[in-house]
Motif scaffolding. Structure first.
Motif, PDB file in Angstrom:
ATOM      1  N   ASP A  36      39.783  32.951  30.846  1.00 57.78           N
ATOM      2  CA  ASP A  36      40.547  33.213  32.075  1.00 57.78           C
ATOM      3  C   ASP A  36      39.810  34.197  32.976  1.00 57.78           C
ATOM      4  OD1 ASP A  36      42.552  31.528  31.205  1.00 57.78           O
ATOM      5  OD2 ASP A  36      43.943  33.152  30.634  1.00 57.78           O
ATOM      6  N   GLU A  37      39.281  35.244  32.390  1.00 59.42           N
ATOM      7  CA  GLU A  37      38.595  36.264  33.191  1.00 59.42           C
ATOM      8  C   GLU A  37      37.297  35.733  33.777  1.00 59.42           C
ATOM      9  OE1 GLU A  37      39.972  39.026  34.288  1.00 59.42           O
ATOM     10  OE2 GLU A  37      41.730  38.347  33.184  1.00 59.42           O
ATOM     11  N   LEU A  38      36.589  34.893  33.049  1.00 62.65           N
ATOM     12  CA  LEU A  38      35.381  34.288  33.602  1.00 62.65           C
ATOM     13  C   LEU A  38      35.723  33.356  34.758  1.00 62.65           C
ATOM     14  CD1 LEU A  38      33.352  33.579  30.352  1.00 62.65           C
ATOM     15  CD2 LEU A  38      32.780  35.213  32.168  1.00 62.65           C
ATOM     16  N   ARG A  39      36.805  32.610  34.615  1.00 62.92           N
ATOM     17  CA  ARG A  39      37.247  31.738  35.710  1.00 62.92           C
ATOM     18  C   ARG A  39      37.637  32.571  36.933  1.00 62.92           C
ATOM     19  NH1 ARG A  39      40.006  29.007  31.324  1.00 62.92           N
ATOM     20  NH2 ARG A  39      38.827  27.127  30.813  1.00 62.92           N
ATOM     21  N   ASN A  40      38.352  33.671  36.685  1.00 58.49           N
ATOM     22  CA  ASN A  40      38.743  34.558  37.791  1.00 58.49           C
ATOM     23  C   ASN A  40      37.519  35.142  38.480  1.00 58.49           C
ATOM     24  OD1 ASN A  40      41.476  34.152  37.373  1.00 58.49           O
ATOM     25  ND2 ASN A  40      41.711  35.941  36.063  1.00 58.49           N
ATOM     26  N   ALA A  41      36.510  35.537  37.713  1.00 59.90           N
ATOM     27  CA  ALA A  41      35.288  36.095  38.291  1.00 59.90           C
ATOM     28  C   ALA A  41      34.568  35.047  39.133  1.00 59.90           C
ATOM     29  CB  ALA A  41      34.369  36.619  37.186  1.00 59.90           C
ATOM     30  N   ARG A  42      34.506  33.811  38.640  1.00 57.85           N
ATOM     31  CA  ARG A  42      33.870  32.725  39.390  1.00 57.85           C
ATOM     32  C   ARG A  42      34.615  32.487  40.705  1.00 57.85           C
ATOM     33  NH1 ARG A  42      33.518  27.249  36.245  1.00 57.85           N
ATOM     34  NH2 ARG A  42      35.760  27.556  36.350  1.00 57.85           N
ATOM     35  N   LEU A  43      35.942  32.475  40.643  1.00 58.03           N
ATOM     36  CA  LEU A  43      36.755  32.270  41.833  1.00 58.03           C
ATOM     37  C   LEU A  43      36.549  33.405  42.836  1.00 58.03           C
ATOM     38  CD1 LEU A  43      38.864  30.442  43.152  1.00 58.03           C
ATOM     39  CD2 LEU A  43      40.622  31.731  41.950  1.00 58.03           C
TER      40      LEU A  43
END
Length: 78
Positions: A36-43
């Motif tokens: 989730d945090e990696l997805r948030n960082a990418r976003l």
């Protein structure tokens, strides 16, 4: 989601404790929290790029006196 790829990562102890506490509080696995945090960082990176592009074109519009939608419509209808 496609097949998962297993990776080993190293975290400082304080960050590992924080991630584990977050996983427990949210009822998720540690892996899910990290994903989730990696997805948030990418976003967030994508949003930063978009803000940069918007800023560039906003400056270009102001240089041409385009300040409102009506100004833009007049400019485009030339």
């Amino acid at each position: 989601m496609g097949a998962a790829v297993k990776k080993t990562i190293s975290l400082p102890p304080d960050l590992a404790r924080e991630a584990e506490a977050l996983a427990k509080a949210e009822g998720k696995t540690l892996s899910a929290v990290i994903q989730d945090e990696l997805r948030n960082a990418r976003l967030e990176r994508r949003h930063q790029v978009l803000r940069g592009i918007q800023g560039y074109w906003s400056r270009k519009a102001r240089e041409r006196g385009i300040l409102t939608e009506q100004d833009l419509e007049r400019y485009l209808s030339r």
